[in-house]
Design an enzyme around this catalytic site. Structure first.
Site, short mmCIF file in Angstrom:
data_model
loop_
_atom_site.label_atom_id
_atom_site.label_comp_id
_atom_site.label_asym_id
_atom_site.label_seq_id
_atom_site.Cartn_x
_atom_site.Cartn_y
_atom_site.Cartn_z
N ARG A 176 12.62 -0.91 1.05
CA ARG A 176 12.15 -0.51 2.37
C ARG A 176 13.25 0.26 3.10
NH1 ARG A 176 7.41 -3.96 3.84
NH2 ARG A 176 7.50 -2.92 5.87
N ARG A 193 15.30 -4.65 4.27
CA ARG A 193 15.24 -6.05 4.72
C ARG A 193 15.34 -7.05 3.58
NH1 ARG A 193 9.02 -6.62 6.76
NH2 ARG A 193 9.65 -4.88 8.06
N HIS A 250 10.63 -11.31 -2.53
CA HIS A 250 10.87 -12.55 -1.78
C HIS A 250 12.16 -13.25 -2.18
CE1 HIS A 250 7.29 -12.11 0.31
NE2 HIS A 250 6.70 -13.28 0.12
N THR A 288 3.33 -5.23 3.71
CA THR A 288 2.48 -4.04 3.74
C THR A 288 1.09 -4.46 4.24
OG1 THR A 288 3.68 -3.37 1.77
CG2 THR A 288 1.75 -2.07 2.36
N ASN A 313 6.32 -9.23 -8.34
CA ASN A 313 7.07 -8.65 -7.22
C ASN A 313 8.17 -9.64 -6.81
OD1 ASN A 313 7.88 -8.17 -4.50
ND2 ASN A 313 6.20 -6.72 -4.31
N HIS A 358 -2.00 -7.60 -3.79
CA HIS A 358 -1.77 -8.04 -2.42
C HIS A 358 -2.62 -9.27 -2.09
CE1 HIS A 358 -0.27 -8.00 1.64
NE2 HIS A 358 0.54 -7.04 1.28
N GLU A 374 -3.49 1.55 -6.93
CA GLU A 374 -3.49 0.09 -6.84
C GLU A 374 -4.45 -0.26 -5.72
OE1 GLU A 374 0.28 -2.03 -6.72
OE2 GLU A 374 -0.64 -3.64 -5.53
N GLU A 418 7.81 0.12 -5.32
CA GLU A 418 6.95 0.38 -4.17
C GLU A 418 7.78 1.16 -3.16
OE1 GLU A 418 5.54 -3.27 -2.59
OE2 GLU A 418 4.45 -3.80 -4.38
N HIS A 443 10.17 -3.42 -3.73
CA HIS A 443 9.93 -2.47 -2.64
C HIS A 443 11.26 -2.20 -1.94
CE1 HIS A 443 7.23 -1.53 1.15
NE2 HIS A 443 8.11 -0.58 0.90
#
Ligand code: PXP
Length: 245
Positions: free
Chosen positions: A45, A49, A10, A101, A7, A199, A151, A70, A43
């Site tokens: 969003r 962000r 970040h 999340t 992922n 996660h 998931e 995602e 993801h």
């Protein structure tokens, strides 16, 4: 053998801290793939962000392995996903105020919308996965909604391993949360679903989950990007890959 989904959100978070162009999450995806990542996860969003529309489009054009988006079931995002047609879409709950999340998607409560979104995404060739807590009712609901994959949320196990309030880890809580994941994994496989996990997984806590037979892929972000600050993304991804083999 489970695959590794990296992922890269970040990386975009750091970029957005200065609203500039670096570090570029597209570069991160290239580095992660060169290091052996099986899948790139992002993801998009509603508040953009971290990952933005430009990133999503370029990831679609440049990722060579699997691309996993995602996403919430917000109509604007669903329309983008339909036109992007990623290899996989992972339906997640999304709250504007959350840092990341938090819980799994409540597929039982959102059965109708989940089925509708799943049908639309499957129609463009996207494999649909639901990010859910390892509960029988949620697994059944995801299967009934037409999802091909789930998931399992590994956050409860991660919190048991390293309590977020700084408390002491409890061996009983770790064992209980691992048992829940094992049971969820079996239920998912029995329902004919592809089962992923993710996660809160880290270099320290991933082994007991990775040892469970049947997970197809683990989606890991924070721990890999945190380590990459010190050892570089290629090494960070390669090290995690070795741990989940
Ligand atoms: N899986 C899902 C569905 C997520 O929402 C996230 C966080 O974006 C992850 C996996 C990765 O979690 P982490 O950053 O804690 O590794």
């Amino acid at each position: 053998m489970a695959g590794l989904g990296v992922n890269i959100d970040h990386v975009a978070t750091v970029r957005q801290a200065r609203r500039t162009v670096e570090p570029d999450p597209i570069w991160a995806a290239v580095e992660a793939e060169l290091a052996g990542a099986d899948c790139i996860t992002f993801h998009l969003r509603a508040d953009r962000r971290h990952i933005n529309d430009r990133d999503a489009m370029l990831l679609k054009q440049t990722v060579h392995g699997r691309l996993n988006m995602e996403m919430s079931m917000d109509e604007e995002i669903v329309k983008i996903a339909e036109s992007l047609a990623p290899d996989q879409a992972t339906l997640v709950p999304e709250k504007r105020e959350e840092v990341t999340t938090e819980g799994g998607l409540d597929v039982v409560a959102s059965a109708k919308r989940t089925a509708e979104v799943t049908e639309r995404l499957r129609a463009v060739g996207t494999v649909v996965s639901a990010f859910i807590d390892p509960e029988k009712s949620q697994i059944t609901a995801a299967s009934d909604a037409g999802c091909q994959a789930i998931e399992l949320h590994t956050g409860c196990y991660a919190n048991a391993y390293l309590p977020p309030d700084g408390g002491k880890p409890s061996a009983d809580e770790i064992a209980r949360t691992l048992e829940e994941l094992q049971t969820g994994l079996a239920a998912g496989l029995n329902a004919g679903l592809i089962v992923h996990g993710g996660h809160g997984l880290t270099y320290n806590n991933v082994a007991p989950v990775a040892e469970m037979e049947g997970f197809s892929e683990f989606n890991i972000g924070h721990s890999i990007i945190a380590r990459a600050v010190f050892v570089g993304l290629r090494d960070a991804v390669a090290e995690m890959k070795l741990l989940i083999l």
